[in-house]
Write a protein that holds these residues in place. Sequence first.
Motif, PDB file in Angstrom:
ATOM      1  N   ARG A  67      58.628  11.563  62.748  1.00  0.00           N
ATOM      2  CA  ARG A  67      59.494  10.391  62.907  1.00  0.00           C
ATOM      3  C   ARG A  67      58.641   9.157  63.173  1.00  0.00           C
ATOM      4  O   ARG A  67      57.759   9.181  64.017  1.00  0.00           O
ATOM      5  CB  ARG A  67      60.466  10.606  64.049  1.00  0.00           C
ATOM      6  N   ASP A  68      58.908   8.109  62.404  1.00  0.00           N
ATOM      7  CA  ASP A  68      58.218   6.831  62.568  1.00  0.00           C
ATOM      8  C   ASP A  68      59.268   5.737  62.482  1.00  0.00           C
ATOM      9  O   ASP A  68      59.755   5.414  61.394  1.00  0.00           O
ATOM     10  CB  ASP A  68      57.157   6.662  61.485  1.00  0.00           C
ATOM     11  N   SER A  69      59.641   5.177  63.636  1.00  0.00           N
ATOM     12  CA  SER A  69      60.719   4.185  63.668  1.00  0.00           C
ATOM     13  C   SER A  69      60.321   2.882  62.981  1.00  0.00           C
ATOM     14  O   SER A  69      61.182   2.183  62.447  1.00  0.00           O
ATOM     15  CB  SER A  69      61.172   3.922  65.105  1.00  0.00           C
ATOM     16  N   THR A  70      59.037   2.534  62.966  1.00  0.00           N
ATOM     17  CA  THR A  70      58.620   1.286  62.318  1.00  0.00           C
ATOM     18  C   THR A  70      58.745   1.371  60.803  1.00  0.00           C
ATOM     19  O   THR A  70      58.903   0.345  60.141  1.00  0.00           O
ATOM     20  CB  THR A  70      57.169   0.912  62.680  1.00  0.00           C
ATOM     21  N   GLU A  75      61.612  12.966  58.920  1.00  0.00           N
ATOM     22  CA  GLU A  75      61.525  14.140  58.054  1.00  0.00           C
ATOM     23  C   GLU A  75      61.553  15.395  58.908  1.00  0.00           C
ATOM     24  O   GLU A  75      60.921  15.453  59.960  1.00  0.00           O
ATOM     25  CB  GLU A  75      60.217  14.122  57.258  1.00  0.00           C
ATOM     26  N   VAL A  76      62.274  16.394  58.431  1.00  0.00           N
ATOM     27  CA  VAL A  76      62.301  17.703  59.084  1.00  0.00           C
ATOM     28  C   VAL A  76      62.008  18.741  58.009  1.00  0.00           C
ATOM     29  O   VAL A  76      62.684  18.782  56.978  1.00  0.00           O
ATOM     30  CB  VAL A  76      63.666  17.987  59.750  1.00  0.00           C
ATOM     31  N   ASP A  77      60.977  19.549  58.244  1.00  0.00           N
ATOM     32  CA  ASP A  77      60.569  20.592  57.310  1.00  0.00           C
ATOM     33  C   ASP A  77      60.396  21.904  58.065  1.00  0.00           C
ATOM     34  O   ASP A  77      60.285  21.911  59.287  1.00  0.00           O
ATOM     35  CB  ASP A  77      59.224  20.243  56.640  1.00  0.00           C
ATOM     36  N   THR A  78      60.322  22.973  57.308  1.00  0.00           N
ATOM     37  CA  THR A  78      59.948  24.268  57.870  1.00  0.00           C
ATOM     38  C   THR A  78      58.799  24.827  57.051  1.00  0.00           C
ATOM     39  O   THR A  78      58.654  24.515  55.865  1.00  0.00           O
ATOM     40  CB  THR A  78      61.123  25.269  57.870  1.00  0.00           C
ATOM     41  N   ASP A  79      57.969  25.636  57.696  1.00  0.00           N
ATOM     42  CA  ASP A  79      56.824  26.238  57.020  1.00  0.00           C
ATOM     43  C   ASP A  79      56.374  27.444  57.835  1.00  0.00           C
ATOM     44  O   ASP A  79      56.679  27.537  59.026  1.00  0.00           O
ATOM     45  CB  ASP A  79      55.690  25.231  56.890  1.00  0.00           C
ATOM     46  N   THR A  80      55.638  28.325  57.200  1.00  0.00           N
ATOM     47  CA  THR A  80      55.096  29.498  57.884  1.00  0.00           C
ATOM     48  C   THR A  80      53.575  29.464  57.953  1.00  0.00           C
ATOM     49  O   THR A  80      52.980  30.267  58.657  1.00  0.00           O
ATOM     50  CB  THR A  80      55.531  30.796  57.188  1.00  0.00           C
ATOM     51  N   SER A  81      52.946  28.543  57.233  1.00  0.00           N
ATOM     52  CA  SER A  81      51.487  28.473  57.161  1.00  0.00           C
ATOM     53  C   SER A  81      50.927  27.503  58.197  1.00  0.00           C
ATOM     54  O   SER A  81      51.082  26.276  58.059  1.00  0.00           O
ATOM     55  CB  SER A  81      51.039  28.041  55.766  1.00  0.00           C
ATOM     56  N   ILE A  82      50.269  28.021  59.220  1.00  0.00           N
ATOM     57  CA  ILE A  82      49.690  27.182  60.261  1.00  0.00           C
ATOM     58  C   ILE A  82      48.651  26.231  59.666  1.00  0.00           C
ATOM     59  O   ILE A  82      48.591  25.059  60.028  1.00  0.00           O
ATOM     60  CB  ILE A  82      49.075  28.044  61.378  1.00  0.00           C
TER      61      ILE A  82
END
Length: 109
Positions: A67-70, A75-82
């Motif tokens: 999140r960048d208010s400026t 964005e919200v994502d999901t992933d399994t790869s560190i």
Amino acid sequence: MAETYCCVDSENGHHIDDPSEDALFDLIGELNDSDNTFIVIQPDEDDPAWFASVAVLDEGGYEIVRRDSTRREHEVDTDTSIGRIANDLIIWVAGRDFPGRPPRQTNTF
């Protein structure tokens, strides 16, 4: 002494100034579903304009929030790869504005 631009904090109390990709990889790898469920990366200032977080999902994997208010980004994502998460976050953080750092210059040709 160099100025700290951002930091990462984990639920269990780990704190790292200006984290590297390797440091993020380690902190994400230490997350679990009981007492260390998330990390937050943000500028080292009061009322930061942006942040990113990584949280463990109950069904496995991780939820990544940027999140960048400026810039009106959320964005919200999901992933399994560190490794992929750590790399993506380092790239995203590098593109943020930091207090005390000259703004990025962009050219349009």
